[in-house]
Design a protein around this motif. Sequence first.
Motif, PDB file in Angstrom:
ATOM      1  N   TYR A  15     -12.221   2.787   0.713  1.00 29.76           N
ATOM      2  CA  TYR A  15     -11.941   1.362   0.891  1.00 29.76           C
ATOM      3  C   TYR A  15     -12.676   0.806   2.098  1.00 29.76           C
ATOM      4  O   TYR A  15     -12.847  -0.400   2.234  1.00 29.76           O
ATOM      5  N   ARG A  48     -14.208   4.450  -6.336  1.00 27.59           N
ATOM      6  CA  ARG A  48     -12.743   4.403  -6.349  1.00 27.59           C
ATOM      7  C   ARG A  48     -12.234   4.457  -7.779  1.00 27.59           C
ATOM      8  O   ARG A  48     -11.286   5.170  -8.095  1.00 27.59           O
ATOM      9  N   TRP A  75       0.824  -1.210   0.000  1.00 27.13           N
ATOM     10  CA  TRP A  75       0.000   0.000   0.000  1.00 27.13           C
ATOM     11  C   TRP A  75       0.862   1.266   0.000  1.00 27.13           C
ATOM     12  O   TRP A  75       0.506   2.279  -0.616  1.00 27.13           O
ATOM     13  N   PHE A 108      -9.749   8.922  -0.892  1.00 28.41           N
ATOM     14  CA  PHE A 108      -9.654   7.682  -1.652  1.00 28.41           C
ATOM     15  C   PHE A 108      -9.548   6.486  -0.705  1.00 28.41           C
ATOM     16  O   PHE A 108     -10.277   5.501  -0.847  1.00 28.41           O
ATOM     17  N   LYS A 165       3.548  10.918  -6.115  1.00 23.60           N
ATOM     18  CA  LYS A 165       4.502  11.312  -7.146  1.00 23.60           C
ATOM     19  C   LYS A 165       3.805  11.804  -8.413  1.00 23.60           C
ATOM     20  O   LYS A 165       4.411  12.461  -9.259  1.00 23.60           O
ATOM     21  N   THR A 166       2.555  11.442  -8.544  1.00 29.35           N
ATOM     22  CA  THR A 166       1.794  11.965  -9.677  1.00 29.35           C
ATOM     23  C   THR A 166       0.951  13.165  -9.252  1.00 29.35           C
ATOM     24  O   THR A 166       0.068  13.604  -9.990  1.00 29.35           O
ATOM     25  N   THR A 221       1.399   2.219  -3.370  1.00 25.56           N
ATOM     26  CA  THR A 221       0.267   2.948  -3.942  1.00 25.56           C
ATOM     27  C   THR A 221       0.321   4.421  -3.540  1.00 25.56           C
ATOM     28  O   THR A 221       0.088   5.320  -4.362  1.00 25.56           O
ATOM     29  N   LEU A 268      -9.740   7.213  -9.595  1.00 24.33           N
ATOM     30  CA  LEU A 268      -8.521   6.848 -10.316  1.00 24.33           C
ATOM     31  C   LEU A 268      -8.559   7.374 -11.748  1.00 24.33           C
ATOM     32  O   LEU A 268      -7.560   7.898 -12.262  1.00 24.33           O
ATOM     33  N   VAL A 310       2.950   6.151  -2.770  1.00 24.24           N
ATOM     34  CA  VAL A 310       4.036   6.786  -3.526  1.00 24.24           C
ATOM     35  C   VAL A 310       3.567   7.105  -4.945  1.00 24.24           C
ATOM     36  O   VAL A 310       3.786   8.198  -5.459  1.00 24.24           O
ATOM     37  N   MET A 311       2.891   6.154  -5.552  1.00 18.83           N
ATOM     38  CA  MET A 311       2.364   6.333  -6.910  1.00 18.83           C
ATOM     39  C   MET A 311       1.454   7.555  -6.991  1.00 18.83           C
ATOM     40  O   MET A 311       1.577   8.384  -7.901  1.00 18.83           O
ATOM     41  N   LEU A 312       0.565   7.680  -6.018  1.00 13.56           N
ATOM     42  CA  LEU A 312      -0.379   8.797  -6.049  1.00 13.56           C
ATOM     43  C   LEU A 312       0.323  10.120  -5.747  1.00 13.56           C
ATOM     44  O   LEU A 312       0.090  11.125  -6.413  1.00 13.56           O
TER      45      LEU A 312
END
Lengths: 128, 128
Positions: free
Chosen positions: A79, A88, A55, A75, A64-65, A58, A92, A60-62
């Motif tokens: 869950y 969700r 997680w 978000f 960094k973008t 995830t 995305l 980091v992904m969000l």
Amino acid sequence: MTEVPPEGLTISAAAEMSGLSVDTLRYYEKEGLTLHRPGRSPSGQRRYTEQNVAWLGTLVMLRKTGMPIRDIKRFVELYRVEGSEADRLAILQAHRQHVLDDLDEVQTHLAAINRKIDYYNTAVMQGK
Amino acid sequence: MTEVPPEGLTISAAAEMSGLSVDTLRYYEKEGLTLHRPGRSPSGQRRYTEQNVAWLGTLVMLRKTGMPIRDIKRFVELYRVEGSEADRLAILQAHRQHVLDDLDEVQTHLAAINRKIDYYNTAVMQGK
DNA sequence: ATGAACCTTGGAGCGCGCTCCAGGTCAAGC
DNA sequence: GCTTGACCTGGAGCGCGCTCCAAGGTTCAT
């Protein structure tokens, strides 16, 4: 691929694996960005499971973008709501579009940078 | 293409043309980011020439690609140093590489976002 | 000539995302 | 037994990039 022992990783190990700092990990948890809070050792230290670390990826992904902490929080909260999969997905998809728009803008400005570099190369630097 | 009258544009007009706010224009000037300070009307109001506005475009280009104010300041200061063309070029080239690396990283994370979206579409949403 | 709109300055304030610190607990090694 | 080091908590602090405010001047339309 990743090796997480059954008793879990310490926070520093999780930090290293995720590329975040120890302080940031605790900060994210405090802000409610964790899907599941990491367990604790008998003495109260955090222990990160494979799932916890995944997680973090995830997050980091969000981040960094460019998704703000506030939005990530919303978000994550979905869950905890049953049947919120469509919501969700919508988040995305909206974020995806945001990232695409961002990329587009940066690429446009990059083209301008390239032109400026070319200008220096051809018009200014030929005397060197 | 752009129409700047000979007496120059007011700060609000320059703001609109550049996409920056009036406050930001004054802030940039205070921080020393202007190549040339805009002239003043008899009563002391700023008047932006075509050249002034063009430089604002450069500032937008650098900011939107993530160059910090501090670095932009150093770059501008080189314009006041004679024969600094090679240094300016080097800064632009380094920044270009920075932007490319950034784009790369974002695109990698974008791919992960796409995978997550696909996951929702195929594995989760098929029942609906 | 009155009021609105726009400009000026200096400086305070703010939202974001961490980052750091003090003071304390705990486990392991010498 | 003692030191070392990694961890804990709550909360303060910080760098960045604006953004806003107060107090005042000027310009312009009605």
